[in-house]
Design an enzyme around this catalytic site. Structure first.
Site, PDB file in Angstrom:
ATOM      1  N   GLY A 172      33.122  33.614  39.984  1.00  0.00           N
ATOM      2  CA  GLY A 172      34.259  33.651  40.896  1.00  0.00           C
ATOM      3  C   GLY A 172      35.583  34.086  40.281  1.00  0.00           C
ATOM      4  O   GLY A 172      35.632  34.586  39.162  1.00  0.00           O
ATOM      5  N   SER A 173      36.645  33.846  41.041  1.00  0.00           N
ATOM      6  CA  SER A 173      37.971  34.411  40.757  1.00  0.00           C
ATOM      7  C   SER A 173      38.526  34.002  39.403  1.00  0.00           C
ATOM      8  O   SER A 173      38.400  32.857  38.970  1.00  0.00           O
ATOM      9  CB  SER A 173      38.933  33.968  41.852  1.00  0.00           C
ATOM     10  OG  SER A 173      40.263  34.251  41.461  1.00  0.00           O
ATOM     11  N   SER A 174      39.204  34.972  38.761  1.00  0.00           N
ATOM     12  CA  SER A 174      39.829  34.710  37.463  1.00  0.00           C
ATOM     13  C   SER A 174      41.031  33.788  37.605  1.00  0.00           C
ATOM     14  O   SER A 174      41.524  33.256  36.614  1.00  0.00           O
ATOM     15  CB  SER A 174      40.247  36.023  36.809  1.00  0.00           C
ATOM     16  OG  SER A 174      41.236  36.646  37.592  1.00  0.00           O
ATOM     17  N   GLY A 175      41.512  33.579  38.828  1.00  0.00           N
ATOM     18  CA  GLY A 175      42.596  32.617  39.051  1.00  0.00           C
ATOM     19  C   GLY A 175      42.182  31.198  38.685  1.00  0.00           C
ATOM     20  O   GLY A 175      43.024  30.309  38.569  1.00  0.00           O
ATOM     21  N   GLY A 176      40.887  30.994  38.478  1.00  0.00           N
ATOM     22  CA  GLY A 176      40.364  29.675  38.121  1.00  0.00           C
ATOM     23  C   GLY A 176      40.982  29.110  36.856  1.00  0.00           C
ATOM     24  O   GLY A 176      41.135  27.894  36.722  1.00  0.00           O
TER      25      GLY A 176
END
Lengths: 139, 417
Positions: A68-72
């Site tokens: 999933g998203s690198s914003g993690g």
């Protein structure tokens, strides 16, 4: 073959973020997107996921791989600042999102245990995780 | 992982706390990925949307800037959660937070270009150079279209911007870039939405194998390649694909599979037992039917009329803006509809100079800058019925509970006017 005897001893992986934590394992057998953890509540939201609806605050998150998203990475940072995040992470195949997030958040991180070793950590096991040495001990 | 004396000094704090933390990130990622050493990067593209940074992340960026951290390679910035020119219009305090994040990055020396499509602004890494680019849709384009090299980066892109290096793993290693599955494309591919469907179908069918596409014309419009890459990145975690005749490393199928002069010595995770001939024998076909099946699979509107259309995921180029202006000629957006066209500061400035922007705005099109309806703080109602020419936008907004469907740019215009 990993036996109960092994289990009484310790599992060894690679320690990537130093720090020692003791706590209860929150385990799942599916990849986890840490971006799906609500930064206000510490609850993971992903319909169909084994940990959907679970609050991960104060637990030791154990899972095979990230997704999933690198914003993690920043979500882990926000969770740690509010003290509602996992207190340690144990995963098999490390990805840059979780690794960078664990560094920024100061969450002890052990990776590369191998699928078999990871599989013998059960939900609710009491663990000691040492992100410096890469040791995961059953308490 | 071996560090040079200079890199070890950065890790020891010789260049301040910010660079030390950046090195800690890169070292930990390098250890996790078993990178043997770090390599220089020529540019970085960093994310700064407050929807993921939040207040904690913004304060962190500010602390880096306060510490004197400065980028040491050309660095561009990704989308914002607001349109810079429309800040005052947003009632949210988060708009101010977004401005602070942007200001912190600017103080560190990053260009405030703020786009998910830096290629449309002229930022094009050269073949063979290693870079550290965040925004998942950029990685397949950097690797598969330009032949430059990046992994899918996040916070690591900023760490690379501040240190000028990245751990050498994944897409930086020649052997990891080789194609391992072959697709023969027979679909007609009319327009951008066709390429969005193709990207989604290839991603879903290749699983963890790097796809090689044959049968495509070598003169594909750059805009269609943006679309293909965004869709591919939406449905796959891979950073690489090959289009024979398009990808610099894939002048031939043989080269794409690692049998050509371009191939380096086998190294890393991909084993030499992957026989190019066997891979070729398992060629899969993708025809018009497959694309239509994908279009139907993601159709959440079921024939109901859309009330919102979104074009510009990734941000539209000047060429796409011209096309929309032509399609809108003599038309106006209906009063009960909203037509968003998302672009960036560079394209919008040029569109304004050419008079295109004024025409679109007068016709009722909402041309936004720096942001999009997905990253925006002022989000659409869950009851919106959304039409878009982007697989990525359809996927993201349907994950938020909106009804979405994919259509051509022309059909988006028709549905809104």
């Amino acid at each position: 073959m990993i036996t109960r005897a092994t289990k009484r001893a310790a599992l060894r992986g690679t320690g990537l973020v130093a720090g020692v934590a003791r706590g209860i394992a929150r385990t799942c057998r599916d990849a986890v997107s840490v971006a799906r953890i609500d930064p206000e509540t510490g609850v993971l939201h992903e319909p169909g996921h084994a940990l959907d609806g679970c609050c991960l605050a104060g637990g030791i998150l154990v899972f095979p791989a990230g997704k999933g998203s690198s914003g993690g990475s920043y979500i882990l940072m926000s969770l740690a600042a509010k003290k509602i995040g996992p207190i340690a992470i144990v995963m098999d195949v490390a990805d840059a999102v979780v690794v960078a997030g664990a560094v920024l958040a100061g969450i002890p991180l052990v990776t590369g245990l191998g699928a078999e070793a990871l599989g013998c950590i059960n939900e609710g096991d009491r663990l000691l995780v040492d992100g410096g040495t890469g040791l995961v001990r059953f308490l | 992982m071996n560090l040079t004396d200079a890199q070890q000094a950065m890790l020891d704090g010789g260049q301040g706390a910010a660079v030390r933390q950046a090195m800690q990130i890169l070292r930990a990622v390098g250890l996790a990925k078993q990178a043997p050493y770090c390599i220089p990067v020529r540019s970085a593209h960093v994310g700064l949307s407050v929807t993921s940074l939040r207040d904690v992340g913004v304060r962190w960026l500010e602390s880096l800037a306060d510490d004197g951290a400065r980028v040491c390679v050309p660095t561009t910035t990704n989308v914002l959660s607001i349109d810079r020119e429309a800040v005052g219009a947003s009632p949210r305090g988060d708009a101010e937070l977004q401005q602070r994040a942007l200001h912190a990055l600017a103080r560190m020396g990053a260009a405030t270009t703020c786009s998910c499509n830096p290629f449309s602004q002229g930022y094009l890494p050269a073949r063979g150079e290693s870079v550290a680019w965040s925004e998942s849709a950029t990685a397949p384009f950097v690797n598969g279209v330009l032949g430059a090299r990046t992994n899918r980066e996040g916070a690591t892109a900023l760490a690379s911007a501040l240190t000028g290096i990245t751990p050498c793993y994944g897409m930086h290693q020649t052997a990891e870039r080789r194609g391992t599955a072959v697709f023969r494309v027979t679909a007609a591919l009319a327009g951008l939405d066709g390429f969005h469907l193709l990207g989604a179908v290839v991603a879903r069918r290749c699983a963890d194998r790097i796809p090689v596409l044959v049968g495509l014309p070598s003169s594909i419009a750059q805009d269609d390649l943006y679309g293909f890459c965004a869709a591919f990145a939406t449905y796959s975690s891979l950073s690489m694909f090959h289009m024979v005749g398009v990808t610099p490393e894939a002048p031939t199928l043989r080269a794409a599979l690692g049998g050509g002069a371009d191939a380096g010595r086998p190294r890393g995770r991909i084993e030499t037992t992957q026989d190019p001939q066997r891979i070729q024998a398992d060629t899969m076909d993708i025809g018009d039917r497959d694309l239509e099946a994908q279009r139907k699979a993601i159709d959440g509107l079921g024939g109901l009329p859309a009330d919102v259309a979104v074009v510009g995921c990734p941000h539209v180029s000047l060429a796409q803006l011209r096309e929309i202006a032509l399609l809108m000629h003599g038309r106006a957006v209906s009063r009960d509809k909203t037509f968003f066209v998302h672009t960036n500061v560079v394209v919008r400035a040029e569109a304004a100079r050419l008079g295109l922007l004024e025409k679109l705005v007068q016709a009722g099109v909402k041309v936004t800058c720096d942001t999009c309806v997905y990253t925006s703080l002022d989000t659409l109602s869950r009851h919106s019925r959304l039409l878009t020419n982007s697989s990525k936008m359809a996927f993201l907004m349907s994950s938020r509970g909106l009804s979405t469907a994919l259509a051509s740019t022309a059909d988006c215009v028709r549905a809104m006017t």
